[in-house]
Design a protein around this motif. Structure first.
Motif, PDB file in Angstrom:
ATOM      1  N   ASP A 366       0.818  -1.115  -0.196  1.00  0.00           N
ATOM      2  CA  ASP A 366       0.008  -0.241   0.113  1.00  0.00           C
ATOM      3  C   ASP A 366       1.021   1.337  -0.038  1.00  0.00           C
ATOM      4  O   ASP A 366       1.745   1.547   0.732  1.00  0.00           O
ATOM      5  N   THR A 367       0.339   2.476  -0.928  1.00  0.00           N
ATOM      6  CA  THR A 367       1.303   3.526  -1.034  1.00  0.00           C
ATOM      7  C   THR A 367       0.980   4.384   0.119  1.00  0.00           C
ATOM      8  O   THR A 367       1.678   5.511   0.354  1.00  0.00           O
ATOM      9  N   GLY A 368      -0.062   4.236   0.886  1.00  0.00           N
ATOM     10  CA  GLY A 368      -0.364   5.102   2.108  1.00  0.00           C
ATOM     11  C   GLY A 368      -0.672   6.666   1.843  1.00  0.00           C
ATOM     12  O   GLY A 368      -0.974   6.945   0.608  1.00  0.00           O
ATOM     13  N   PRO A 383       3.291   4.610   4.117  1.00  0.00           N
ATOM     14  CA  PRO A 383       3.468   3.645   3.219  1.00  0.00           C
ATOM     15  C   PRO A 383       4.052   2.206   3.628  1.00  0.00           C
ATOM     16  O   PRO A 383       4.798   2.137   4.563  1.00  0.00           O
ATOM     17  N   ASN A 405      10.219   0.496   0.629  1.00  0.00           N
ATOM     18  CA  ASN A 405       8.823   0.559   0.107  1.00  0.00           C
ATOM     19  C   ASN A 405       8.166  -0.504  -0.471  1.00  0.00           C
ATOM     20  O   ASN A 405       7.173  -0.524  -1.114  1.00  0.00           O
TER      21      ASN A 405
END
Length: 415
Positions: A366-368, A383, A405
């Motif tokens: 998930d990229t947050g 993220p 990430n």
């Protein structure tokens, strides 16, 4: 229910950071994007960071962060990558001493008088790179490193001696990929990690103790050969034969009773979500929670609801962990399939032996959502990441820094 706030650092990946003037706190300062650095919290509640690496460089810089003013200071080091260690004379502190660059599971402790201790990791000794077996102490008041034990040369095999018998010749050997460490009664303890150059095959499950007073290591428990299977026994039942499997271990805690705990990690081509407890008095491990299999996906029930079936999925490089009395907290990590990363926050209650999924997505990579720096919002979310580090401040807030990430990028954001 808690929430995340982006406090410092960059929202873009692969930042070079801003060093500023050595020893001076400044709102502009921030370490570069770092993966698998190590951390401490001092007696005043300030945060410390050393080493780490990214796609470009590996570092030997020491940083301090004061949460009360939300500022970093570059304290020691050259500010350049790939530095070799300056060891000086063993046991003699010096302003010139400096551990070489390193990352990949550096083991750390804080002693009873506030000194910061560090062992091993993957990095540079005095003249070459490898798995390090050097033990260092940093004195905050004098701003000096002291080489305390081990060799300037990496890639040395462990010297086990006789189990349970301290000896000046004993040493855990070149070792990385572990943060299973505990401080107890002037002793530094460590478990597992990598003890050879083959990351797939050279995993161990031995337990060691270093006595600061006598400057001696003792091999306490576990086999002295690599890649040994675990002996789980019966969940919740202590047994002298029990043993966590050979693995890299990144999340560890100490309970109010003085027991040592570890969760998850990676074994032989397998990712784990087992929780173990070690009791010093009985010298016994107990399998307390999680699966005795591998690559378990976990059970995500309702968020913030305690349930006996809840279970975090298998993961490693989950060094960001905290304790709140006898509640143990973990965040994120690398999970199956390999190179996927998580951003979930979990709480384990020692007394009930139950997990609670507190925050973050059950999905991967998930990229947050950064939101606005220093502005809290229920929609904020770091993220997903692995190889990050964490601290807890004097007010009970959990802090998170950096990591990888999962998209080929390294980060230096502080939450």
């Amino acid at each position: 229910m808690g929430g995340w706030t982006w406090m410092n650092g960059d929202s873009t990946a692969n930042s070079l950071g801003h060093y500023g003037t050595q020893g001076v706190f400044d709102s502009l300062n921030t370490p570069p994007a770092l993966y698998e650095a190590c951390q401490w919290t001092d007696d005043n509640g300030n945060f410390w960071l050393f080493g780490g690496y990214n796609d470009t460089l590996a570092y030997s810089d020491l940083w301090e962060f004061k949460p009360d003013i939300n500022q970093w200071a570059w304290i020691k080091g050259t500010g350049m990558g790939y530095q070799y260690g300056i060891y000086g004379i063993k046991y003699i502190p010096s302003v010139n001493n400096l551990p070489g660059e390193r990352g990949r599971g550096i083991m750390t402790w804080v002693d009873s008088v506030g000194n910061l201790w560090m062992y091993g990791g993957g990095g540079n000794g005095a003249t070459n790179y490898g798995l390090l077996n050097d033990l260092w102490m940093y004195n905050i008041s004098t701003n000096e490193w002291t080489w305390m034990n081990g060799s300037e040369n990496p890639n040395l095999n462990p010297v086990y001696g006789i189990q349970g018998v301290p000896d000046t010749a004993n040493n855990p050997g070149g070792r990385a990929e572990s943060n299973a460490t505990w401080y107890e009664n002037n002793n530094l303890w460590l478990f597992g990690g990598q003890v050879g150059l083959d990351m797939l095959n050279d995993k161990c499950n031995d337990l060691w103790k270093y006595d600061i007073s006598t400057e001696e290591w003792t091999w306490i428990k576990g086999p002295n050969i690599v890649n040994q299977p675990g002996i789980y026994g019966i969940k919740g039942v202590q047994d002298t034969a029990n043993m966590p499997r050979a693995s890299f271990r990144y999340s560890s805690w100490k309970s109010s009773k003085g027991d040592f705990w570890i969760f998850g990690g990676v074994g032989f081509a397998s990712i784990l979500n087992d929780m173990w407890r070690y009791n010093i008095d009985s010298n016994c491990w107990t399998w307390m929670s999680g699966s005795n299999g591998v690559n378990d996906p976990g059970v995500y029930a309702s968020q913030c609801t305690t349930d006996s079936t809840n279970l975090p999925g298998a993961r490693f490089e989950n060094r960001a962990c905290w304790s709140n009395c006898d509640n143990f907290i973990i965040y994120g990590g690398t999970t199956p399939p390999f190179f996927s990363v998580r951003g979930d926050l979990w709480d384990y209650n020692v007394n009930t032996n139950h997990w609670t999924w507190m925050n973050g997505p059950s999905s991967l990579n998930d990229t947050g959502n950064f939101g606005t720096k220093m502005v809290s919002s229920p929609t904020n979310l770091p993220p997903n990441r692995s190889g990050c580090i964490g601290w807890k401040d004097n007010y009970g807030n959990l802090w998170l820094f950096g990591g990888y990430n999962g998209s080929g990028n390294y980060i230096n954001d502080m939450w």
